[in-house]
Design a protein around this motif. Structure first.
Motif: not given
Length: 370
Positions: A101-103, A108-111, A113-114
């Protein structure tokens, strides 16, 4: 429940670890899996340089922690709300859970994920807190996995289901070595057929990057490492040239390589890879050097040679898309993962495995917690 695990109480112990034994085999307590979490019986766990970096102190993490982030196992218990897995599923772990759910995740860049990165830095589950205790006191998770243990509680977002016919020792490598190395070539550098590629550092990640270059039909492919046995393996896997770092790649390809992948985790190696990158080329680094190491390059060359330097974490991957594709490559014989396995040993020899990794003579080692 009780589980034997490799616990790190203090980093920076002197070598050899076979003598000082910084990773202690102890009995830990695991809480029941919470919402969206599962209990996994760990069958195989990889020995990765990221783990060694925490043991030797070059990468700081909250302590004490249960080490390990590259694994394969079987789901044995479900927490409430688990949707993607069932008891009996075979899984591999991913060392950066993506919140969805983060930006970064929604773009499309789950790698990147903040939320997952922050929880990893705190030594917590992505759902918050720890599920591990030792002698009644809190212990921390490593990258949401902590797989140097007979059992581990993981968020379902840290797990990818795999077909049951993949041997666990091979399946363990899909979520870190393969994802990081192949992803660096395909997702970060966007290597295409006919692109020249060089890989510096031929450990598990580096040789995975080499296989990624071969899958991408890159040509020519250079492999660079000081260890002769690793260079020999690189040639067997399909590299066109295997060089000692003292050799000059430009003696073989005067223009340099269009894509350079640095996997050694050293600033001097990154500098060498950058200097061997052609005009208009891209240098990608996946190694984890000590935070104190600084990179010194010609600032002018970035403009005059139109070069790009990129960092790549988790292979800039979408694990739920990339790992099933790697499985297809493995089935087709295009991804000979078994050739990366140097040794398999019981968890009781985890310190000896760390010594071997420090000595740089091995590719990928696997331990069996059970």
């Amino acid at each position: 429940m009780k589980s034997l695990a490799a616990l790190l109480r203090q980093s920076g112990a002197p070598l050899p670890y076979a003598v000082t034994r910084p990773l202690e085999i102890v009995e830990i307590d695991l809480s029941a899996p919470g919402h969206g979490e599962v209990l996994v019986k760990i069958e195989s766990a990889g020995i990765c340089h990221s783990d060694l970096s925490v043991v030797n102190g070059s990468r700081q993490r909250p302590l004490p922690l249960v080490a390990g982030h590259e694994s394969a196992g079987v789901v044995v218990e479900l927490g409430a709300g688990v949707k993607s897995l069932k008891v009996g599923d075979h899984v591999t772990s991913v060392f950066l859970p993506s919140c969805g759910s983060c930006s970064e995740c929604t773009s499309g860049t789950p790698a990147f994920c903040s939320v997952g990165a922050a929880s990893n830095g705190r030594g917590e589950m992505i759902g918050g807190g720890s599920r591990i205790s030792f002698d009644g006191a809190l212990a921390y998770h490593y990258n949401g996995v902590s797989c140097y243990s007979q059992y581990a509680v993981l968020d379902e977002r840290s797990l990818i289901k795999l077909p049951e016919d993949i041997p666990f020792d091979i399946a363990a490598l899909f979520g870190c070595a393969l994802l990081t190395g192949i992803g660096a070539v395909r997702n970060s550098a966007h290597a295409k057929p006919g692109h020249s590629v060089g890989v510096w550092g031929l450990g598990g990640v580096g040789l995975s990057a080499l296989m990624g270059a071969i899958i991408s039909k890159a040509s020519p492919i250079f492999a660079v490492d000081p260890v002769a046995s690793k260079r020999k393996l690189a040639l067997e896997l399909g590299a066109d040239f295997a060089l000692d770092p003292n050799e000059n790649l430009r003696d073989y390809l005067p223009a340099g390589v269009l894509v350079a992948i640095e996997c050694a985790g050293r600033a001097d190696t990154l500098k060498a890879a950058y200097e061997a990158t052609s005009r208009g080329g891209t240098t990608v680094t996946v190694g984890l050097p000590p935070a104190s190491e600084m990179l010194s390059i010609s600032a002018l060359s970035l403009v005059s040679d139109v070069k790009t330097i990129r960092g790549s974490y988790l292979g800039s991957a979408n694990p739920r898309v990339d790992i099933p594709e790697f499985v297809d490559f493995w089935r087709a014989g295009k991804l000979p993962v078994e050739k990366l396995l140097t040794s398999v040993s019981p968890m009781s020899q985890v310190n000896e495995a760390m010594d071997a990794l420090h000595g740089a003579q091995v590719v990928r080692q696997v331990i069996h917690p059970n």
